[in-house]
Design an enzyme around this catalytic site. Structure first.
Site, short mmCIF file in Angstrom:
data_model
loop_
_atom_site.label_atom_id
_atom_site.label_comp_id
_atom_site.label_asym_id
_atom_site.label_seq_id
_atom_site.Cartn_x
_atom_site.Cartn_y
_atom_site.Cartn_z
N LYS A 166 0.83 -1.21 0.00
CA LYS A 166 0.00 0.00 0.00
C LYS A 166 0.87 1.27 0.00
CE LYS A 166 -3.52 -2.65 -0.23
NZ LYS A 166 -4.36 -3.19 0.79
C1 LIG Z 1 -5.50 -4.25 1.18
C2 LIG Z 1 -6.95 -4.02 1.22
C3 LIG Z 1 -7.75 -4.34 2.32
C4 LIG Z 1 -7.27 -5.17 3.48
O1 LIG Z 1 -6.14 -4.68 4.08
P1 LIG Z 1 -5.13 -5.70 4.83
O2 LIG Z 1 -4.17 -4.76 5.48
O3 LIG Z 1 -4.51 -6.54 3.77
O4 LIG Z 1 -5.91 -6.48 5.81
C5 LIG Z 1 -9.08 -3.99 2.32
N1 LIG Z 1 -9.61 -3.34 1.27
C6 LIG Z 1 -8.89 -3.04 0.17
C7 LIG Z 1 -9.55 -2.32 -0.94
C8 LIG Z 1 -7.54 -3.37 0.11
O5 LIG Z 1 -6.84 -3.07 -0.98
#
Ligand SMILES: *Cc1c(COP(=O)(O)O)cnc(C)c1O
Length: 410
Positions: free
Chosen positions: A196
């Site tokens: 991210k």
């Molecule tokens: C990455 C992601 C999540 C979940 O996040 P994690 O940190 O992997 O639990 C939820 N929604 C979206 C759109 C994502 O890209």
């Protein structure tokens, strides 16, 4: 006349390791400080608390609370809304499962609305079609960093008194008409996962402008223990979803790099867009007027009538050049996964699906033309804040070459 030499294949920066990340001496220094302090829990330390204050200030919201993952942050938001078992949360099936499983864990039913195939984002019209008297919240995902059309969505939600949760896991610093995503609805959720905009490996943040919802989210992270209260108790059912100080320290250092990283992502995306706008059969990301897309990923839309074989064939052509792209993104809508098709939840109970209206769990493809078309046409390119001009130029020429090859072969 000069003879065109094909541009050399480049290895693109990869956000699953150091080449695509900005982790360095600043993170190491703060982690060292955290370790030397001997306090690694955020209930006693200061790194995670500082992170929370800085993030809240950055967004201009009442409060931000760090959680152990983006999934946990979403779970906190759902728990803050506190649906009754069988209540419905309207959402999208083109998202991460981490945005959906928390709904089921809180005993609520995810009800899927169709998306705009051009962006794969929810629309107010599609949401309106699936609202029911049991709708308790609307959960939107700003996919790839491209914000949903929040104006009409908020208008619809406000008119019905339904809270909106924004999943901003892919959309740090994205904006709609000058307002940052995560601050428009009742609650916003972010992920700090490896790939991210900001990373601590795993982690999340939940934000809210509503003191009561923020308080419930905070409690949900902390086993609902009333830290700081006169007579604290475990007020309700909740988990330990805390981020550790080690992660808080990394996130704090990463936060300093967020603006620069977003600027780089956007500048390079605009460069790629300008190089591909005239390519027939391939559409560049559609960003609404007044919206700021912050490019977690750069998604192309491929018209199979103009590019033989469509996104899958184009993706294969790019993969031959070493470009780790993803045709069809998540391959199938979330409702086609076993947790939904077979209602595999708690033991053999099928709870909470046992409480669902039949229409709420009708995943007939005829109800989701935008979803299927969007997935068929989408080609997700790798993207991160370490992309530079040479990488973008290589990507642009690889896309052009692959499209030409497919058109010549047909
Ligand atoms: C990455 C992601 C999540 C979940 O996040 P994690 O940190 O992997 O639990 C939820 N929604 C979206 C759109 C994502 O890209």
């Amino acid at each position: 006349m000069t003879i065109d030499t094909p541009p050399q294949d480049l290895t693109l920066p990869n956000d699953q390791e150091s080449s695509g990340r900005t982790l360095g001496t600043e993170e190491i220094a703060l982690v060292q400080e955290a370790i030397e302090s001997g306090t690694l829990t955020s209930t006693k330390g200061s790194f995670t608390k500082t992170l929370e204050k800085e993030f809240a200030a950055r967004l201009g919201v009442h409060a931000a609370y760090a959680a152990s993952s983006g999934t946990a942050a979403i779970h906190c938001a759902i728990a803050a809304i506190d649906p009754e078992p069988g209540d419905e949360i309207v959402t999208t099936s083109i998202t991460d499962m981490g945005a959906l499983s928390p709904i089921l864990y809180q005993g609520a039913i995810p009800v899927f609305a169709d998306v705009d195939p051009a962006t794969c984002n929810l629309t107010a019209d599609a949401i309106e079609r699936v609202l029911s008297p049991k709708t308790r919240a609307i959960l939107v995902t700003h996919l790839f960093g491209n914000p949903c059309a929040m104006g009409p969505i908020m208008e619809l939600a406000n008119a019905r008194g339904i809270p909106v949760i924004e999943d901003c896991a892919q959309a740090f610093e994205a904006e709609v008409d000058g307002r940052k995503v995560g601050t428009i609805g009742a609650l916003g959720c972010f992920s700090l996962q490896q790939g991210k905009h900001v990373t601590t490996g795993e982690g999340g943040i939940v934000v809210s402008n509503d003191p009561e919802l923020a308080r419930r989210a905070f409690l949900f992270i902390n086993k609902a223990w009333g830290y700081g209260d006169k007579n604290p108790d475990h007020y309700f059912l909740a988990l330990n979803y805390r981020l550790s100080e080690l992660q808080g320290a990394v996130a704090l250092a990463q936060m300093e790099k967020l603006d620069g990283g977003v600027a780089q992502r956007v500048e390079m995306a605009n460069r790629l867009t300008s190089k591909l706008t005239d390519l027939p059969g391939v559409a560049t990301p559609q960003v609404a007027p007044g919206a700021k897309h912050t490019y977690w990923r750069y998604a192309l839309t491929v018209d199979g009538n103009a590019v033989p074989g469509g996104s899958v064939a184009l993706g294969a052509g790019l993969r031959e050049r070493g470009i780790a792209c993803a045709p069809r993104y998540i391959q199938k809508p979330a409702f086609a996964c076993q947790v939904f098709t077979q209602q595999r939840t708690f033991g053999n109970s099928r709870f909470p699906f046992t409480l669902a209206r039949p229409e709420a769990v009708d995943y007939d493809p005829a109800n989701f033309p935008g979803t299927f078309r969007g997935l068929e046409e989408i080609l997700v390119l790798p993207w991160n804040e370490r992309f530079e001009e040479q990488h973008v130029d290589f990507l642009a020429s690889a896309v052009r070459t692959a499209v030409n090859k497919l058109q010549e072969a047909s």
